[in-house]
Design a protein around this motif. Sequence first.
Motif, PDB file in Angstrom:
ATOM      1  N   ARG A   1       7.125   5.405  -7.484  1.00  0.00           N
ATOM      2  CA  ARG A   1       8.502   5.483  -8.374  1.00  0.00           C
ATOM      3  C   ARG A   1       9.544   4.654  -7.688  1.00  0.00           C
ATOM      4  O   ARG A   1      10.363   3.846  -8.269  1.00  0.00           O
ATOM      5  CB  ARG A   1       8.879   6.857  -8.766  1.00  0.00           C
ATOM      6  N   GLU A   2       9.720   4.953  -6.479  1.00  0.00           N
ATOM      7  CA  GLU A   2      10.960   4.441  -5.851  1.00  0.00           C
ATOM      8  C   GLU A   2      10.751   2.890  -5.564  1.00  0.00           C
ATOM      9  O   GLU A   2      11.623   2.105  -5.515  1.00  0.00           O
ATOM     10  CB  GLU A   2      11.176   5.232  -4.341  1.00  0.00           C
ATOM     11  N   VAL A   3       9.370   2.709  -5.294  1.00  0.00           N
ATOM     12  CA  VAL A   3       9.024   1.379  -4.728  1.00  0.00           C
ATOM     13  C   VAL A   3       9.288   0.440  -6.035  1.00  0.00           C
ATOM     14  O   VAL A   3       9.818  -0.495  -5.921  1.00  0.00           O
ATOM     15  CB  VAL A   3       7.465   1.345  -4.074  1.00  0.00           C
ATOM     16  N   LEU A   4       8.628   0.897  -7.057  1.00  0.00           N
ATOM     17  CA  LEU A   4       8.675   0.042  -8.328  1.00  0.00           C
ATOM     18  C   LEU A   4      10.073   0.008  -8.921  1.00  0.00           C
ATOM     19  O   LEU A   4      10.570  -1.282  -9.122  1.00  0.00           O
ATOM     20  CB  LEU A   4       7.785   0.799  -9.422  1.00  0.00           C
ATOM     21  N   ARG A   5      10.900   0.783  -8.704  1.00  0.00           N
ATOM     22  CA  ARG A   5      12.367   0.920  -9.116  1.00  0.00           C
ATOM     23  C   ARG A   5      13.170  -0.180  -8.409  1.00  0.00           C
ATOM     24  O   ARG A   5      13.697  -1.004  -8.656  1.00  0.00           O
ATOM     25  CB  ARG A   5      12.971   2.340  -8.982  1.00  0.00           C
TER      26      ARG A   5
ATOM     27  N   GLU B   1       0.746  -1.041  -0.007  1.00  0.00           N
ATOM     28  CA  GLU B   1      -0.105   0.048   0.130  1.00  0.00           C
ATOM     29  C   GLU B   1       0.876   1.506   0.083  1.00  0.00           C
ATOM     30  O   GLU B   1       1.788   1.520   0.838  1.00  0.00           O
ATOM     31  CB  GLU B   1      -0.967  -0.002   1.162  1.00  0.00           C
ATOM     32  N   VAL B   2       0.852   1.936  -1.233  1.00  0.00           N
ATOM     33  CA  VAL B   2       1.671   3.120  -1.319  1.00  0.00           C
ATOM     34  C   VAL B   2       0.984   4.341  -1.383  1.00  0.00           C
ATOM     35  O   VAL B   2      -0.102   4.458  -2.122  1.00  0.00           O
ATOM     36  CB  VAL B   2       2.776   2.911  -2.397  1.00  0.00           C
ATOM     37  N   GLU B   3       1.646   5.372  -1.520  1.00  0.00           N
ATOM     38  CA  GLU B   3       1.310   6.717  -2.000  1.00  0.00           C
ATOM     39  C   GLU B   3       1.619   6.990  -3.300  1.00  0.00           C
ATOM     40  O   GLU B   3       2.598   6.465  -3.852  1.00  0.00           O
ATOM     41  CB  GLU B   3       1.391   7.711  -0.931  1.00  0.00           C
TER      42      GLU B   3
END
Lengths: 638, 217
Positions: free
Chosen positions: B19-23, B12-14
Motif C-alpha cells: 500500500r505504501e509503496v504504491l501510494r 521486491e516488496v512484502e
Amino acid sequence: MTSTHTNSHTEAAKMEQVITEFFYKSLLIILESRSSYVSSRNYSGEQTVSSPSSSSSSSSSVRPRDKWFNLALRECPSALENLDLCRRSNFEPVVVDVILEQKPLDWGPASFSPTSDLVRNLSSKNKNSYFWNSDQQDESGSEMKCEKIIERWFVQHESRKGRDCNSGNRRSSCNNLSALYKKLILMLRSLYVTVRLLPAYNIFRDLNSSGLICSFKLVPRVSSFVEPLTRKEEVDMQRFWFTPVDTSCGRLCLSVLYHSSISDMSSESSTPMSPQFIPDYVGSPLADPLRRFPSLPVSHGSPSSLPFSRRHSWSYDHYKASPPLVSFSPSPTHSESNALVSNPSSLGLPPMSLPPHPPETSLAHKRNTNFDEYCPSPNFSASPSPSPSPSLPIYIPRTHLSKALLRSESAPVNIAAPKLANTPALSGKQNLPPCPPLKITRAGTSRTDNIRVPAETDATIEKIFSFGKEDCWKYSGVKAFSNSSPRISCSRSSSRSLQDDFDYSEFPCPFDVEDGEMMDPGSRKSQDAAVGALVRLLKKAPPLRQNVSLNFSEASRPEILSNSIPKQSQILEAVTVEYAAAPNIASFRLVASKTTTDALEELRGYKVMKNLLLSEGGKAYTSNVASAAEHSSTSKGT
Amino acid sequence: MNCEVCQLKELEVEHFEIREVLRCILHTIVFHRALGLVRPKDVDLELFEITYVQCGDVELEKKIDEKIDHFISWVEKHPNKKSQICLSFYEVKSKQPSWFTNKTERLYWEQWYINLNVTQHPKHHSSKSHHTKLVVDPGESATEERSSRRAMVEASLREVLFQIIKFVNEKKDHVPPISEGVIYFPYEITIPSSSDSAFGMDMIKRMLHSGHPTMLS
C-alpha cells in the motif's frame, strides 16, 4: 509595425517576468524546505479540498504570487529577502548553499533563529578539513562552530549569444511562452519532489517537527557568487541535473550538488539525547576512590535486606555491582534519531551532566558551601514525599532536583552535636538526631526544623558526647546517614545556629568534603543500621529520669504534697509528668529540652517562688482566718 | 502524438508494504501530471524515510486507494507472483461513432508501468521450529535481516522516484497543453485482473481505443 514592436516587447516582458518568477519560485521551493519556519509542508496540511470545480474559486484564498506555475506555496521570509536577487534583469545566477551548522556550546536562542541569514563565509584555510570545518573558530576564539555545506543549488539562466531574443512573430512567441510555461511547471514539480527526496530534507523535517533543542541547524545561504567547493568537498557530493528548459534567449538551468552521506553522518551522531550511562563520572568509585571512615556497626546482615538502602554511586563497591545511575541530561521525547546527537562530547552538551547521585547528593557535590544549611535526615530516603523507590536508577529532571533540594532545605536534621551539652546558651531549641522508629514528619510539626527528644535522654546524650571524639562519631550515627551532607547541619529555625557553636576544627566531621572530594562509599552505612546503633546506645544510657526525678524528688515532692496553690502544683506536676512520661522511646514526645543544669536551676527557682508564695499565702490565710473569726465574733456580739 | 512509456524498476516488496509503496509511486507520478493549480501535500511514509507529494485532491486520493485495494486483493489470490500496474494518461478525443467504437476515444500519451514482485518471507519459520534447540539467537539475526531488507526496499523505492523525476524532466514535449480549470490529466490505473485472459482483453481494448499498438518495452 508599431503593434508588432509593442507585441514583441510585451512578449519579451512576459518572458522576462516568467523567468524572474521562475527564479523566485525555485528559490521558494528550496528555502521553504530547508529553513526552519512554517513551510508549505505545514501549510498544505491545512488546505481545503481542492477539486477541479473549486480551482477557480480558490483563487481568492491563494495569493497572487502563489499562483505562479500553478503551485500554491506559502511565502517564505528568506525567499522574500532575496527577491531582489531574482528580479535582476540580467538574470544573474542564484546559488543556495544549505549549511549544516553544529554548535556545541552555544545554546542561546540566537543559535536557533529561523532566518536564512547567516553564516559567514568559510575561510579558505578551513576548507581542507574533512566534513566538518571544526577548526573554524570565531575571531574571538570563543566558540567552536562546525559547519558544512551539504547542498548547493544552482539556478541560472544561460543566455544564448548571437541571437536576437525578441525575434519571431507573435504566434510563435505565444506558443513559445505557453510551452515554456508548461515546461517550467513540470520542472518545478520535479524540483518540489526532489528537494524532499534528498538527505537534507530528513534533517530539516526532524528539526522542524521535533522542536527539541538540537545542536544542529540548517542554514540556507543565498548569494550570487560563491567560492567554488574544494575538490575534496566535491568528491563526496553528487550532482543532479534538471533538464534545462529553453527560453527565447537562452535556457534555464537548475542543478544541485548534494551530500549523499549526510544521513549517515547525522545518524552516527544523531541518536536521541536519552539518558546515558557514565561509568567514569567524577566521584565514582571507579574513577575516584573515596575515603573510608570507621564504619558503624551494621545491624542488618545483608545490605540488600535494608529497606531504605539506596544505590548510591559510592555504595557500589559495597553492594552488588549495579549499573551506574543515569546521567542527568535532557532527554528528548522525539524518537527520530536523524537529527539528534548521541555523543555528548560531540554535542558539546552544556555541563548539565551531573554525577548520577540522588538529588540531594548530586547537589551536594555542586554546592558544597551551602551544605552547612542542609542536613539530610536518615529519613530522607523514606521521606514523606511520594518519591519513587530510591533504589531505582534515577533520571532526575531538573524540577525534581529542585524539589528535592527544597525538601532538604525544609527539614535539616542535626545528626550529632558534640558540643551540645556544653553549650550553656542553648536554652532554646536544640536539634538532636532523630531515632529511627520515630516518625518524624516535618510537615506535622509546627516547627519543622526542630526535633525534640525527651529530657531523660539528655543525660544519655551528654554521655554520648562525653565520649571520645572518635567514639562520638562512631555512635552518633552520623556516618550511618548515607547522605552527602558534608556538614553537620543545624535547625534553620533555631534562634541560634548550632553550627555557630560548633568548633568544627575539633571534630573531624566525616562529611567534611574538600574540594572535589567525595566520601568513602565504604563509610556509609545504611540508615537503619545507624539508627539501630543509636537506639541501642540510647537504651544502654542511664535514664535521665534518675537525675531529674531525684532532683524533682528533692525539690518538689514535699511541695507537691503540701502545695496548696494549684497553679504551682500543676506546673510541677506537669513537669514531673513530662519527664516521667517518656521512657518508651517509641512514644517520645518532643519537647524543648534543656540541660540538666538549667533544669535544676529552674527548679530551684520554682522552689523559692513556691516558698515565697506559700509564706505569703500562709500569712494571708492567717489574716483571713483571723479576720473571719473576728467578724463572726463581731456579728455574734451584735 | 507518441505515447511515451516508462518501465519503472522492479521492486521486491512484502505484502504489508504494497500500500505504501504504491501510494508513493502513483501519487508522485500524478503530481507531475497535475499541472493545474495545486496545493501540494507532503506525506511521510511510515515504513520508510521517504516523503512524497500529493496533489491534495481528495477524490484522486480515494480513487488511487480503491485501485490499491483491488490490487492487494488480487495479490492475495495470486501470491508470490510478479505483477504490473499501469498508470496511463490520455486525452479524450471525439470520434465519429461507428459500430465498434464509441463516440469518444482515448488517446494515451503516456504510460507508466509499475513492476512489483510481492514476496512472502518465511519469517515464521524460526517460530515453528520449536523442536530445534540449536537456534542461536534468532531474534537478533531476524531483526538485522529485516532492517537490511527494509533499507534495500527504501533505496529501491528512492531509485524509482528519481527515475520518475528524470523521465518527467527529459520528456516534456509530449505532454498536452494545460486545460483551463483542469487540475490533472485524465488517467487510468490498470491492475492485473483475476484471469490472464481478462488482462489480455484489457490490452486489446486499449489498443482499439488508442488506435495503435501499445508499446511494451
